[in-house]
Write a protein that holds these residues in place. Sequence first.
Motif, mmCIF file in Angstrom:
data_model
loop_
_atom_site.group_PDB
_atom_site.id
_atom_site.type_symbol
_atom_site.label_atom_id
_atom_site.label_comp_id
_atom_site.label_asym_id
_atom_site.label_seq_id
_atom_site.Cartn_x
_atom_site.Cartn_y
_atom_site.Cartn_z
ATOM 1 N N LEU A 838 1.290 -1.116 -0.189
ATOM 2 C CA LEU A 838 0.262 0.203 -0.165
ATOM 3 C C LEU A 838 0.809 1.841 -0.488
ATOM 4 O O LEU A 838 0.677 1.888 -0.800
ATOM 5 C CB LEU A 838 -1.121 -0.104 0.864
ATOM 6 C CG LEU A 838 -1.573 1.118 1.409
ATOM 7 C CD1 LEU A 838 -2.957 1.652 0.669
ATOM 8 C CD2 LEU A 838 -2.460 1.344 2.685
ATOM 9 N N HIS A 839 2.248 1.148 0.967
ATOM 10 C CA HIS A 839 2.708 2.236 0.599
ATOM 11 C C HIS A 839 3.292 2.970 0.132
ATOM 12 O O HIS A 839 4.043 3.907 -0.349
ATOM 13 C CB HIS A 839 3.016 2.940 2.499
ATOM 14 C CG HIS A 839 2.614 2.600 3.477
ATOM 15 N ND1 HIS A 839 2.268 3.879 4.408
ATOM 16 C CD2 HIS A 839 1.541 2.015 4.424
ATOM 17 C CE1 HIS A 839 0.713 4.464 5.102
ATOM 18 N NE2 HIS A 839 0.732 2.852 4.706
ATOM 19 N N LYS A 840 4.117 1.828 -0.493
ATOM 20 C CA LYS A 840 4.665 2.065 -1.263
ATOM 21 C C LYS A 840 3.714 2.514 -3.119
ATOM 22 O O LYS A 840 4.316 3.685 -3.556
ATOM 23 C CB LYS A 840 5.401 0.179 -2.308
ATOM 24 C CG LYS A 840 6.305 0.306 -3.254
ATOM 25 C CD LYS A 840 6.578 -1.754 -3.913
ATOM 26 C CE LYS A 840 5.043 -1.933 -4.329
ATOM 27 N NZ LYS A 840 5.574 -2.903 -4.791
ATOM 28 N N THR A 841 2.305 1.920 -2.798
ATOM 29 C CA THR A 841 1.572 2.593 -3.791
ATOM 30 C C THR A 841 1.377 4.160 -3.946
ATOM 31 O O THR A 841 1.420 4.744 -4.243
ATOM 32 C CB THR A 841 0.508 1.903 -3.987
ATOM 33 O OG1 THR A 841 1.200 0.714 -3.991
ATOM 34 C CG2 THR A 841 -0.449 2.770 -5.169
ATOM 35 N N ILE A 842 1.212 4.410 -2.220
ATOM 36 C CA ILE A 842 1.166 5.568 -2.040
ATOM 37 C C ILE A 842 2.165 6.988 -2.359
ATOM 38 O O ILE A 842 1.911 7.809 -3.629
ATOM 39 C CB ILE A 842 1.041 5.733 -0.025
ATOM 40 C CG1 ILE A 842 -0.906 5.295 0.140
ATOM 41 C CG2 ILE A 842 0.849 7.718 0.188
ATOM 42 C CD1 ILE A 842 -1.111 5.183 1.929
ATOM 43 N N ALA A 914 -1.836 9.284 3.974
ATOM 44 C CA ALA A 914 -0.638 9.107 4.913
ATOM 45 C C ALA A 914 0.637 8.677 4.795
ATOM 46 O O ALA A 914 0.220 7.195 4.626
ATOM 47 C CB ALA A 914 -0.664 10.019 5.917
ATOM 48 N N PHE A 915 1.619 8.637 3.835
ATOM 49 C CA PHE A 915 2.800 7.654 3.869
ATOM 50 C C PHE A 915 3.429 7.833 4.663
ATOM 51 O O PHE A 915 4.043 9.413 5.755
ATOM 52 C CB PHE A 915 3.229 8.274 2.036
ATOM 53 C CG PHE A 915 5.011 7.969 2.117
ATOM 54 C CD1 PHE A 915 4.541 6.048 1.701
ATOM 55 C CD2 PHE A 915 5.845 8.330 1.852
ATOM 56 C CE1 PHE A 915 5.666 5.508 1.701
ATOM 57 C CE2 PHE A 915 7.208 7.420 2.746
ATOM 58 C CZ PHE A 915 6.725 6.446 1.791
ATOM 59 N N ASP A 916 3.758 6.498 5.160
ATOM 60 C CA ASP A 916 4.720 5.905 6.302
ATOM 61 C C ASP A 916 6.122 4.982 6.042
ATOM 62 O O ASP A 916 5.506 4.510 5.258
ATOM 63 C CB ASP A 916 3.930 5.522 7.520
ATOM 64 C CG ASP A 916 4.848 5.104 8.344
ATOM 65 O OD1 ASP A 916 6.249 5.496 8.435
ATOM 66 O OD2 ASP A 916 4.410 4.251 9.461
#
Length: 984
Positions: A838-842, A914-916
């Motif tokens: 998910l975060h890679k995509t965000i 939000a990206f983490d």
Amino acid sequence: MDYNHKIIEEKWQKFWKDNKTYKTTNESDKEKFYVLDMFPYPSGAGLHVGHPLGYIASDIYSRFKKQKGFNVLHPMGYDSFGLPAEQYAIQTGQHPALTTEENIATYRRQLDQIGFSYDWDREVRTSDPNYYKWTQWIFIELFNSYYDIEKDKAVSIDKLIIIFEKKGNEFVNACHSQEEIFTASEWSAMNEKDQREILLNYRLAYLADTMVNWCPGLGTVLANEEVKEGKSERGDFPVERKLMRQWSLRITAYADRLLKDLDPLDWTDALKEMQRHWIGRSQGASVKFKIDGNDNLIEVFTTRPDTIFGVTFMVLAPENELVDEITTADCKEKVAAYVKRSSARSERERMAEVKNISGEFTGAYALHPFSGEQIPIWIGDYVLASYGTGAVMSVPAHDSRDYAFAKHFVIPIVEVVAGGNIEEESYDAKSGKLINSDFLNGLEVKKAMKTAIYKMEEEGIGKGEINFRLRDAIFGRQRYWGEPIPVYFKDDIPYVLEKSELPLELPEIDKYLPTEAGDPPLGRATEWKYKGEYSYELSTMPGWAGSSWYFLRYMDAENNNDIFSDDATNYWGNVDLYLGGAEHATGHLLYVRFWTKFLYDIGKISITEPAKKLVNQGMIQGRSSLMYRATMHIWSKGDAYPPSEVPPLFVSNDVYKLFMESNKVERLSKDDEDRLSSYKDEIRDLEQESTTKFRSLYPNKSGEVRYGTSFTPIRVPIAIVKNDVLDINAFQNSGPENKSARFILEDGKYICGSEVEKMSKRWGNVVNPDDLCERYGADTLRLYEMFLGPLEQHKPWDTNGIEGVSKFLRKYWRLCHNADGEFEVSDGEPTSKELKSLHKTIKKVEQDIEKLSFNTSVSAFMICVNELSELKCNNRTIISDFTKLLSSYAPHIAEEVWNLLGNTESISIADFPAFDEANLTEDNFEYPVSFNGKTRFKLELPSNMSKDDVEKSVLESEESAKWLDGKTPKKVIVVPNRIVNVVV
RNA sequence: GCCCAGGUGGUGGAAUUGGUAGACACGUUGGACUUAAAAUCCAAUGAUCAUUGCGGUCGUGCGGGUUCAAGUCCCGCCCUGGGUACCA
């Protein structure tokens, strides 16, 4: 329930409309962001798949900005005055307002079904009196202004009148076309008519006799940028030059500012370059030459004052007023003939004959300003009357055109700048030392220019000057369907209406044609008079009038008391992102910049440029399908078979290619040779078959059917072609002549060839968004248009690929739906793998949208859904964040899933996820290990391992031994978490 | 002619800006499921050589260069698309 785009999209479009989800306010604590599309001309054909490309991109961007916490202005409207509706009116008698209304309704329906987030309460239409009232208002302001060069801005004409009353015009530093000088007392002595006539030469909107581009086919004049290669941009009619009394706008006053302010803009270099070229600033000097035995002076503009001693002749444009006066008796006849000949030639012909050198000696001589030598004066076509003074000083040694002219007419060539070989060609470069040039000798070109200008000014011969290629913009059109110019005539002098009298509405007329007297169509409204007495101006404004300020009206579209309020314009400022086609580079984009600067000058707005960032979307081209038809002959000694009954023969793409190949190369491969001969056999069989059939049908006629092996490509409607395979049945039913068609197939299929070209009805390659919305849904269409490739690039449309994004949306739907089609998500903590995906995509999507790289973010979505499917993930948090991420691209399905997740508000007000970074950290990295730059194997190592340890691990690995082959590596390069390269 | 933009598989296009070329899709081929089709899923898919297998070689328009490493940077060409056209 399975993913049903029809129900979902209808439902949410209704919801958005009912709830005014996309209404934007002018009061907000949030930072503003203005995203603007170039508004469309509502044509009768409606939208094809290429039109919404930019709208989809800007819509995604607007929705994204909203998610990131901005107050976003994203409006839409219509450039609804224009020629096509009027041409249609001429043909059908239908009022253009009605046609326009219908077309707009079609556009609106088409736009709505794609799910745009426009605030429709701000819609503008340029043909709406409530809108064009303000366009007229701006015209009045232009009329009432002049350009003060010292203040470098537009100033009220009243101020100029005061100056005239006090000092006359001699010391006025303004942009003008006034030639005579007058004193204060002379001014005061003039009557109103004369005064007003003079003021016209200063106004920013003025009426004057001008050389115009007259287009008889359209019955109107056109601005320079509406003429492409001697023909009208709309309709492709020939255009000729003609002297006419016309309204013009003094855009040349703004030339310098239009040029200078270009630099900081975030527009493409190509576009800025085009504008720079169009404005065409050149620096040089104006020099006066005395004429031997005549009191007149020839004034020329040159960019090379340094070459003044290289002048060996002068050339005047054939149209130059001096020609008549200076031509000597013995040359009169020839000169007159030449002038006549060139005036008869159209602009287009002149252009086509660039290489032809022509000219005529006038018999007169000018005197060199420094040496006093006699210089012959010629006239020639290559000097343009409309640029500079319509005269040049010719320096054949250092100007290629002058060189060609001099060679052709055997005129001396004097070298004044060393460095070239003037026996061969002119030396045009601006470098080298001056020779044969009196006081300039020995100077470098740059220094020589300055020195020459200094000396000219000192001796009153000439002065430094800057010239522009940009011409004033012709502002009147002899047409009906445009804004009436708010002017009436009293004693042949134009007066503008009071602002309180606006709008001046278009009157009804019986026919949309010029009057019998040759007046524009408005002349048919005989009762249409100011105060029932004075005639109104009969021409209307050009198409670009309304579009030159519409971006401002959107800010305060419902304002009835003012053009727009200060509060609104101060809040919204510039357009932050302007999206549209590159075809507006020198037309619309130059005018909108001009009007913006003017409105700034008169204090209506506080910005000097309309758009900070501008992006041109590429054109979506059509992909036409081709069939190859064999030439057909009937061989006959006597009576032949009727050719119309011989069945046409079409060969499949591969067959066609093979035949073409066999014509080109000497030998085909064995394989191809065999195939070719089998195709030839097939052709022979078909010939036999037809001949047999005809023998029985026409026993009295003789002959043979033969098919040739040359082929004509024929376009076939793409509707009956799928994946290049022709639907043979459909083709045979498409027309009587195709009924009996024969084919040579490959693998039992007819494969069509293809060609990429403009999408147009004519080529049968138009794809309509309505069909795609119906079949796949708007979300799929939106994603696919973006997936096609980079926004700015031209690219062919190929409907086949749409399956891919359609599959993706269904896959996403299945993530949160179980086997029975019920919505199902799992609560609880997402796994690290899920979070990573998910975060890679965000991260990727956020970066991509910021740089308008929409195609790559669609890929990122697909990768993410593929990964989540693999992980069998239906975690609520993951699905929820992903949905927010997707919502700007596919707003309908996102709203639906968002709603199913239990949210009651529209997803459009949800924040961007939000990206983490923490979710992306990896324990290990799989190093690609290369030897001498070639990747040989991969080795997984801890990502925090030191360079030295990585090197050690690599060299110790089993695989390395094989590639080292006992040798010691010369060098090992380790880029942490990237690559290892071993040099052996 | 001049000024821009661009040349990557059968196709549309990716490539963290010098670091695994061809991501993601389309298409094609084969397979699973099915009475069948649709839908779905799985596998292969740059070229070429070799093949029992490991694999080798070539490859981002062409030719050079820089570098441990080039689709990416430099030099010189070719082609395509757009703009412009005697602007002195």
